[in-house]
Write a protein that holds these residues in place. Sequence first.
Motif, PDB file in Angstrom:
ATOM      1  N   SER A 158      -1.541  -4.166  -6.112  1.00 47.67           N
ATOM      2  CA  SER A 158      -1.424  -3.811  -4.702  1.00 47.67           C
ATOM      3  C   SER A 158      -2.721  -4.051  -3.940  1.00 47.67           C
ATOM      4  O   SER A 158      -2.709  -4.634  -2.853  1.00 47.67           O
ATOM      5  N   GLU A 159      -3.844  -3.608  -4.481  1.00 46.14           N
ATOM      6  CA  GLU A 159      -5.127  -3.782  -3.790  1.00 46.14           C
ATOM      7  C   GLU A 159      -5.505  -5.252  -3.667  1.00 46.14           C
ATOM      8  O   GLU A 159      -5.941  -5.708  -2.621  1.00 46.14           O
TER       9      GLU A 159
ATOM     10  N   SER B 249      -3.257  -6.992  -1.149  1.00 51.92           N
ATOM     11  CA  SER B 249      -3.596  -6.580   0.216  1.00 51.92           C
ATOM     12  C   SER B 249      -4.881  -7.243   0.689  1.00 51.92           C
ATOM     13  O   SER B 249      -4.979  -7.670   1.837  1.00 51.92           O
TER      14      SER B 249
ATOM     15  N   ARG C  97       1.442   6.578  -6.886  1.00 52.60           N
ATOM     16  CA  ARG C  97       0.282   7.322  -7.388  1.00 52.60           C
ATOM     17  C   ARG C  97       0.441   8.818  -7.209  1.00 52.60           C
ATOM     18  O   ARG C  97       0.184   9.587  -8.124  1.00 52.60           O
ATOM     19  N   TYR C  98       0.821   9.228  -5.998  1.00 48.74           N
ATOM     20  CA  TYR C  98       0.901  10.654  -5.732  1.00 48.74           C
ATOM     21  C   TYR C  98       2.215  11.267  -6.180  1.00 48.74           C
ATOM     22  O   TYR C  98       2.275  12.448  -6.512  1.00 48.74           O
TER      23      TYR C  98
ATOM     24  N   GLY D 287       0.688   3.630 -10.587  1.00 44.57           N
ATOM     25  CA  GLY D 287       0.512   2.769  -9.424  1.00 44.57           C
ATOM     26  C   GLY D 287       0.674   1.313  -9.806  1.00 44.57           C
ATOM     27  O   GLY D 287       0.816   0.973 -10.984  1.00 44.57           O
TER      28      GLY D 287
ATOM     29  N   ASN E 299       2.364   1.795  -3.398  1.00 46.92           N
ATOM     30  CA  ASN E 299       1.311   2.212  -4.318  1.00 46.92           C
ATOM     31  C   ASN E 299       0.939   3.682  -4.113  1.00 46.92           C
ATOM     32  O   ASN E 299       0.742   4.421  -5.078  1.00 46.92           O
ATOM     33  N   VAL E 300       0.849   4.112  -2.860  1.00 48.20           N
ATOM     34  CA  VAL E 300       0.535   5.520  -2.574  1.00 48.20           C
ATOM     35  C   VAL E 300       1.640   6.428  -3.087  1.00 48.20           C
ATOM     36  O   VAL E 300       1.380   7.457  -3.725  1.00 48.20           O
ATOM     37  N   VAL E 301       2.878   6.066  -2.831  1.00 49.28           N
ATOM     38  CA  VAL E 301       4.007   6.881  -3.305  1.00 49.28           C
ATOM     39  C   VAL E 301       4.006   6.968  -4.833  1.00 49.28           C
ATOM     40  O   VAL E 301       4.189   8.049  -5.410  1.00 49.28           O
TER      41      VAL E 301
ATOM     42  N   VAL F 208       0.839  -1.209   0.000  1.00 48.46           N
ATOM     43  CA  VAL F 208       0.000   0.000   0.000  1.00 48.46           C
ATOM     44  C   VAL F 208       0.866   1.249   0.000  1.00 48.46           C
ATOM     45  O   VAL F 208       0.600   2.212  -0.724  1.00 48.46           O
ATOM     46  N   PHE F 209       1.940   1.253   0.794  1.00 52.17           N
ATOM     47  CA  PHE F 209       2.831   2.416   0.845  1.00 52.17           C
ATOM     48  C   PHE F 209       3.456   2.694  -0.524  1.00 52.17           C
ATOM     49  O   PHE F 209       3.459   3.828  -0.999  1.00 52.17           O
TER      50      PHE F 209
END
Length: 168
Positions: A48-49, A52, A38-39, A44, A34-36, A31-32
């Motif tokens: 990841s989803e 998880s 994406r933003y 992404g 993926n967030v990095v 998740v971390f």
Amino acid sequence: MTASPDAQAPLARRIAEAAMALCLGVMALAVFVNVVLRYGFGSGVAASEELSRLLFVWMVFIGATAAYPAGEHMAFTSLVARLRRRPRTMAAATLVIRLLVLLACVLVGRGAWQQVAVGWDSHSVVLGYPAALLPLPALLCTTAIGVMVLWEIVQRRPLPLGHGMETE
């Protein structure tokens, strides 16, 4: 010198805790990242989803299985605790409770088995793993808890009424 409580835990419990920690660590990392991505980079990791979700399901059922022999499942003992001075009634209530737990294991396990059987023919969209891997931990959990309950019935183990944690 005494060993720490963790060192005294049975091997199966330590393995379960390590497996849960591994699931949680991989989930957090996925998740971390993926967030990095994406933003920070506008992209992404699609898996990841899905990864998880799969790991979360496994972690929950591994934890439920490990919690049973430790007596860490939720218990409402106020009614049964009144039977302490009546050993025969307490033994009968304990048997009824354990048979109800066993029935719940059979029902959930049967449903999980049906989902596992259906899931072998379909695969997840992104990662491509068999969809049977999602309900499989429920089947394994109910089987393990069912075996533990049967063993408690055979041993005629008294119902644990004490709790390891304080209640408010």
